[in-house]
Design an enzyme around this catalytic site. Sequence first.
Site, short mmCIF file in Angstrom:
data_model
loop_
_atom_site.label_atom_id
_atom_site.label_comp_id
_atom_site.label_asym_id
_atom_site.label_seq_id
_atom_site.Cartn_x
_atom_site.Cartn_y
_atom_site.Cartn_z
N LYS A 142 -2.63 -11.77 -3.48
CA LYS A 142 -2.09 -11.93 -2.35
C LYS A 142 -2.50 -13.28 -1.55
CE LYS A 142 -2.76 -9.58 1.73
NZ LYS A 142 -3.97 -10.09 2.38
N LYS A 176 -8.92 1.14 -4.11
CA LYS A 176 -9.91 2.20 -3.36
C LYS A 176 -9.86 3.43 -3.71
CE LYS A 176 -9.71 -0.97 0.95
NZ LYS A 176 -11.17 -1.61 0.96
N HIS A 234 -0.80 -4.00 2.35
CA HIS A 234 -1.77 -2.84 2.21
C HIS A 234 -1.19 -1.52 2.91
CE1 HIS A 234 -4.19 -5.66 0.95
NE2 HIS A 234 -4.86 -6.43 2.16
#
Length: 481
Positions: A142, A176, A234
């Site tokens: 991105k 994550k 996100h």
Amino acid sequence: MSFDLVLFGGTGDLTWRKLMPALFQAFRHGTLPQEGRILAVARDERSDDDYRAFIKERFADVEISKRPSDDEFERFARMLHYRRMDLSQPEHYAGLKVWVDDRGADTVVLFLATSPHLFPVVCQQLGEARLNGPNVRVVLEKPLGHDLASAQEINRAVSAAFSESQALRIDHYLGKPAVQNLMALRFGNALFEPLWRRESIANIQITMAESIGVGTRGDFYDRTGALRDMIQNHALQLLTMIAMEPPPTSDADAIRDEKLKVLRSLKPFTPESVSRDVVRGQYKAGMVDGKPVVGYLDEAKVPPGSTCDTFVALRTEVQNWRWAGVPFYLRTGKRLAARDAQIVVNFREVPHPIFPGNRQANKLVIKLQPEDGLQLHLLAAKHAGGNELLSPVSLDLDFDKAFASERVGGYERLLMDALAGRLNLFVRSDEQEQAWRWVEPVLHAWARDPAGPRAYAAGGWGPAAASALVARDGYVWVEEQ
Ligand code: BG6
């Protein structure tokens, strides 16, 4: 498995800040296949050894436990190579093709860590040089466009050279560990599924707070803003993971189909709902971690009078049977009180309280940052002054302890997935375009709004209007409880 990993933008920030440390961690963990070459590509002339020395020096910025010893670096550096390329020159791609073909690696991953305005030309040249065979994958970082039209333009250029399954769009939040645990929690356990709906859940809050400012990226940031930088990608990706239906299988497309359905179900914004449900902020001077910091307009490379959003809070809904009427609050900002990223699932209160004391409803907190983990907040009985009172306790799930292993960082995980061709954690073009479609009305409304962003003092939790947004529904942001 043998691989060639080519890093376009090989001397840039992303490469030495995130990718090299992640590759080194994978090397240290023994998950990076030894039969590999990592080729950094950039404009200037350097030898392999010059490049290795450059990367070694940059490791000084990496946290100490993740820094290689001299011996480790020497072994890791044997994989590192460098090649000068002018990305507009077809013969330079032809040369790269020869370098790749000579080796004939099982897998070739081309990571575009360049400025995104180069993506179309690089993809076109890669296609023309036939660097797009079935063993080739291209990874895109991105920002993938700054609105729907520019995102579509990039996607058209990518799809002219590569199939969808060869194009891996990174959203490092999906790498994550807590996000993967969220999938496991929801679809590997039967416990939560009956509760995961409007009947039991009052609201969901997604917070991605940062205490840092824009640093030296003032010019980039000013063209981007928090909505494009954090929410379009996100925050919406986290929202889809929370709200999606159980996919029929764990295949990448089965998961991505469900995520796309969520994005399509988000309540569309109108000019009226933008002014009611979206709060745009910009930080002024203040104190962060006990130190004075300047306001956004005084940061380096920020144009005077900028109306750039450094904070966004918004309220939305997922318009389907499972979630109808449940508010989803998203919030992100720079120069907030703490670095803190979490998803909070606030359950409904008991229908009829019979105990005195605390009435706080249960909540599940999925912590992404600074540490990752999962906490379930419950009420338990406590004896006080001869009375039985309800008082809060929390069930902490400590994965590090449970698995007695070091956690794998986001980029490390995603890079290893890219080499192995596991696509689950990469974003499909239709998801990404749908996310742009949803945020665009906000960008349009802001462009027409003379009021500009609301000021907030650095070191706080954003403009007061962000608390009011949640208070209107009778709730508070979790850190305010
Ligand atoms: C990036 C944004 O995508 O995410 C940055 O461009 C932001 O502005 C960063 O600081 C936050 O990532 P993390 O993993 O540090 O929360």
